[in-house]
Design an enzyme around this catalytic site. Structure first.
Site, PDB file in Angstrom:
ATOM      1  N   ARG A   1      11.552  -0.584  11.840  1.00  0.00           N
ATOM      2  CA  ARG A   1      10.279  -0.240  12.467  1.00  0.00           C
ATOM      3  C   ARG A   1      10.054  -1.106  13.696  1.00  0.00           C
ATOM      4  NH1 ARG A   1       5.225   0.602   8.373  1.00  0.00           N
ATOM      5  NH2 ARG A   1       4.192  -0.444  10.116  1.00  0.00           N
ATOM      6  N   LYS A  20       0.821  -1.217   0.000  1.00  0.00           N
ATOM      7  CA  LYS A  20       0.000   0.000   0.000  1.00  0.00           C
ATOM      8  C   LYS A  20       0.853   1.266   0.000  1.00  0.00           C
ATOM      9  CE  LYS A  20      -2.107  -0.794   3.895  1.00  0.00           C
ATOM     10  NZ  LYS A  20      -1.531  -2.094   4.338  1.00  0.00           N
ATOM     11  N   ARG A  57      11.691  -5.695   5.386  1.00  0.00           N
ATOM     12  CA  ARG A  57      11.587  -4.279   5.714  1.00  0.00           C
ATOM     13  C   ARG A  57      12.128  -4.008   7.111  1.00  0.00           C
ATOM     14  NH1 ARG A  57       5.679  -1.750   5.560  1.00  0.00           N
ATOM     15  NH2 ARG A  57       5.545  -2.597   7.654  1.00  0.00           N
TER      16      ARG A  57
HETATM   17  P1  AMP Z   1       0.847   1.039   8.896  1.00  0.00           P
HETATM   18  O1  AMP Z   1       2.008   1.942   8.685  1.00  0.00           O
HETATM   19  O2  AMP Z   1      -0.356   1.427   8.070  1.00  0.00           O
HETATM   20  O3  AMP Z   1       1.200  -0.411   8.764  1.00  0.00           O
HETATM   21  O4  AMP Z   1       0.383   1.235  10.416  1.00  0.00           O
HETATM   22  C1  AMP Z   1       1.239   0.934  11.492  1.00  0.00           C
HETATM   23  C2  AMP Z   1       0.442   0.799  12.790  1.00  0.00           C
HETATM   24  O5  AMP Z   1      -0.239   2.037  13.072  1.00  0.00           O
HETATM   25  C3  AMP Z   1      -0.664  -0.238  12.767  1.00  0.00           C
HETATM   26  O6  AMP Z   1      -0.203  -1.529  13.073  1.00  0.00           O
HETATM   27  C4  AMP Z   1      -1.613   0.295  13.845  1.00  0.00           C
HETATM   28  O7  AMP Z   1      -1.109   0.050  15.132  1.00  0.00           O
HETATM   29  C5  AMP Z   1      -1.525   1.782  13.606  1.00  0.00           C
HETATM   30  N1  AMP Z   1      -2.536   2.252  12.610  1.00  0.00           N
HETATM   31  C6  AMP Z   1      -2.297   2.813  11.390  1.00  0.00           C
HETATM   32  N2  AMP Z   1      -3.442   3.131  10.765  1.00  0.00           N
HETATM   33  C7  AMP Z   1      -4.442   2.747  11.609  1.00  0.00           C
HETATM   34  C8  AMP Z   1      -5.859   2.790  11.534  1.00  0.00           C
HETATM   35  N3  AMP Z   1      -6.495   3.295  10.463  1.00  0.00           N
HETATM   36  N4  AMP Z   1      -6.564   2.306  12.590  1.00  0.00           N
HETATM   37  C9  AMP Z   1      -5.948   1.808  13.691  1.00  0.00           C
HETATM   38  N5  AMP Z   1      -4.626   1.736  13.821  1.00  0.00           N
HETATM   39  C10 AMP Z   1      -3.858   2.207  12.803  1.00  0.00           C
END
Ligand code: AMP
Length: 187
Positions: free
Chosen positions: A133, A13, A127
């Site tokens: 991360r 994404k 990654r």
């Molecule tokens: P991502 O970078 O999109 O993989 O998001 C990393 C982390 O941020 C996720 O594992 C969640 O803990 C939190 N997170 C990101 N977007 C959301 C969302 N829309 N709802 C809830 N938690 C989120």
């Protein structure tokens, strides 16, 4: 044009969202990036979010909804937006629909990337060694995939019933997938 990028962690994404933003000129908003910035800045929101993120859990809807509301009501979203990593729950999806319809607009496309689970784990572990991360540990990765299946995957059906689901094959070269995304959103 408002586009939602769905898909499991590691499905691509972020990479594809950045390319789509560049090619369409629309802003890309990634809640994960906004949250990581808040954590780094040690804001109250970041401190609340951090413990969930480190464990691979979703941050509570009310925190995300306050972020989403600011973004969707901002002038930068006036001509449309690419949403990367949200909505992630049915409650968030309903909130996005409500906020957009209040502006006289709607979600036009929900793009989902199909990637087999072993490939996802491989990509996330790769990654982890590159980006460091804190939620790319094997344990958090496992948890994020379970959370995706339980809470986010139901959105596929949610958007399918609205007739706006665009399913694409998420395996292949970055450029091939980028072309599939452009075709899926008719850009
Ligand atoms: P991502 O970078 O999109 O993989 O998001 C990393 C982390 O941020 C996720 O594992 C969640 O803990 C939190 N997170 C990101 N977007 C959301 C969302 N829309 N709802 C809830 N938690 C989120």
């Amino acid at each position: 044009m408002n586009v939602i990028l769905l898909g499991a962690p590691g499905a691509g994404k972020g990479t594809q969202g950045a390319i789509l933003a560049e090619r369409t000129g629309l802003p890309r908003v990634a809640t994960g990036d906004l949250l990581r910035a808040a954590v780094d800045d040690k804001t109250p929101l970041g401190e609340q979010a951090a413990s969930y993120m480190h464990r691979g859990l979703l941050v509570p809807d009310e925190i995300i909804l306050s972020l989403i509301q600011q973004v969707l009501e901002s002038p930068q979203a006036a001509n449309g937006i690419i949403m990367d990593g949200f909505p992630r729950t049915v409650a968030q999806a309903e909130a996005v629909e409500k906020l957009l319809s209040a502006r006289g607009t709607r979600v036009d496309h929900a793009v989902t990337f199909n990637v087999p689970e072993p490939d996802l784990v491989q990509r996330l572990l790769g990654r982890a060694s590159q980006e460091g991360r804190t939620d790319d540990t094997p344990e958090a990765i496992r948890k994020r995939l379970v959370v995706y299946r339980e809470l986010t995957e139901p959105l596929i059906e949610f958007f399918q019933t609205r007739g706006i689901l665009r399913e694409i094959d998420g395996v292949g070269s970055v450029e091939d997938i980028a072309e599939r995304v452009m075709e899926a959103v008719g850009a």
